[in-house]
Design a protein around this motif. Structure first.
Motif, mmCIF file in Angstrom:
data_model
loop_
_atom_site.group_PDB
_atom_site.id
_atom_site.type_symbol
_atom_site.label_atom_id
_atom_site.label_comp_id
_atom_site.label_asym_id
_atom_site.label_seq_id
_atom_site.Cartn_x
_atom_site.Cartn_y
_atom_site.Cartn_z
ATOM 1 N N TYR A 185 0.838 -1.206 0.000
ATOM 2 C CA TYR A 185 0.000 0.000 0.000
ATOM 3 C C TYR A 185 0.873 1.257 0.000
ATOM 4 O O TYR A 185 0.623 2.199 -0.748
ATOM 5 C CB TYR A 185 -0.943 0.018 1.210
ATOM 6 C CG TYR A 185 -1.662 1.331 1.349
ATOM 7 C CD1 TYR A 185 -2.801 1.599 0.601
ATOM 8 C CD2 TYR A 185 -1.176 2.322 2.204
ATOM 9 C CE1 TYR A 185 -3.457 2.815 0.699
ATOM 10 C CE2 TYR A 185 -1.824 3.542 2.306
ATOM 11 C CZ TYR A 185 -2.963 3.786 1.556
ATOM 12 O OH TYR A 185 -3.590 4.999 1.663
ATOM 13 N N TYR A 217 0.795 4.091 -2.762
ATOM 14 C CA TYR A 217 0.416 5.451 -2.372
ATOM 15 C C TYR A 217 1.437 6.463 -2.909
ATOM 16 O O TYR A 217 1.080 7.545 -3.369
ATOM 17 C CB TYR A 217 0.316 5.560 -0.847
ATOM 18 C CG TYR A 217 -0.150 6.915 -0.375
ATOM 19 C CD1 TYR A 217 -1.494 7.171 -0.205
ATOM 20 C CD2 TYR A 217 0.755 7.930 -0.107
ATOM 21 C CE1 TYR A 217 -1.934 8.412 0.225
ATOM 22 C CE2 TYR A 217 0.329 9.171 0.313
ATOM 23 C CZ TYR A 217 -1.012 9.410 0.485
ATOM 24 O OH TYR A 217 -1.439 10.645 0.898
ATOM 25 N N SER A 223 -5.181 7.839 -1.373
ATOM 26 C CA SER A 223 -5.452 6.567 -0.708
ATOM 27 C C SER A 223 -6.402 5.667 -1.488
ATOM 28 O O SER A 223 -6.225 4.447 -1.504
ATOM 29 C CB SER A 223 -5.979 6.805 0.705
ATOM 30 O OG SER A 223 -7.169 7.555 0.669
ATOM 31 N N GLN A 259 -5.261 2.024 -2.655
ATOM 32 C CA GLN A 259 -5.962 0.806 -2.249
ATOM 33 C C GLN A 259 -6.304 -0.054 -3.467
ATOM 34 O O GLN A 259 -6.144 -1.275 -3.436
ATOM 35 C CB GLN A 259 -7.232 1.149 -1.477
ATOM 36 C CG GLN A 259 -6.966 1.708 -0.109
ATOM 37 C CD GLN A 259 -8.233 2.262 0.557
ATOM 38 O OE1 GLN A 259 -9.299 2.299 -0.028
ATOM 39 N NE2 GLN A 259 -8.087 2.699 1.803
ATOM 40 N N GLN A 278 1.449 13.150 7.524
ATOM 41 C CA GLN A 278 0.582 13.351 6.355
ATOM 42 C C GLN A 278 1.133 14.475 5.479
ATOM 43 O O GLN A 278 1.177 14.363 4.257
ATOM 44 C CB GLN A 278 -0.856 13.679 6.807
ATOM 45 C CG GLN A 278 -1.820 13.915 5.666
ATOM 46 C CD GLN A 278 -2.042 12.674 4.816
ATOM 47 O OE1 GLN A 278 -1.916 11.559 5.280
ATOM 48 N NE2 GLN A 278 -2.354 12.882 3.557
#
Length: 184
Positions: A33, A37, A43, A47, A121
């Motif tokens: 993942y 990403y 996201s 996914q 983030q």
């Protein structure tokens, strides 16, 4: 996981053991993942690419050489799935930006106390703004925790090129203000 247990799980999965396949997925889903990403920049697409990675892995598992490590093979599939997804989105003019990434990028850092998660983030957002080649290297190194040697194999380049790419990426990130979060 180690190479021996990966090999044993793959052999069992090839004989029809769903539990063995599930254990492989659980072991590698986070790094797959993370690599996805880094390429897709959001996201939802990450996914989708990660899911496609494990679908392709399942379909082509019999081609895997069990004497080799599984992680680079899975991440090569992940990179290809991610690139395909991004190319398809660009061709169809459906590439969209993630609202949460825009918010992280727009936040004022000086004088504002951010949580560790918010800092990570914002850093991930800065990485997504790097040129494709540097973003891929950073995603594999920092998010998927690959070694320079593994990255070189995945990207079909030299280990030295990976190191140079990491150096350039770090320099670019520092220019963009990542130095504010060195303690992250």
């Amino acid at each position: 996981m180690n190479e021996q247990s990966d090999s044993q799980l793959i052999k069992a999965a090839l004989k029809g053991s769903q539990e063995s396949f599930r254990r492989i997925v659980l072991s590698y889903q986070q790094i797959v993942y993370a690599a996805c990403y880094g390429i897709t920049k959001n996201s939802t697409d990450a996914q989708d690419a990660a899911q496609e990675t494990f679908i392709r892995f399942h379909k082509n598992m019999q081609q895997f050489d069990t004497s080799r490590p599984l992680k680079p093979w899975l991440l090569t599939i992940a990179m290809n799935c991610s690139r395909s997804l991004v190319k398809k989105a660009l061709i169809n003019n459906k590439l969209r930006e993630s609202a949460e990434l825009e918010e992280a990028c727009a936040k004022e850092m000086p004088g504002k106390e951010l949580s560790r998660q918010e800092k990570h983030q914002a850093i991930r957002e800065m990485v997504t703004q790097l040129p494709d080649s540097l973003r891929e290297i950073c995603s594999l190194f920092y998010l998927a925790q690959c070694t320079c040697k593994e990255i070189a194999g995945i990207l079909n380049t030299s280990e030295n090129s990976v190191k140079v790419g990491l150096h350039r990426a770090r320099k670019k990130l520092l220019e963009n203000g990542i130095g504010q979060w060195r303690s992250v």
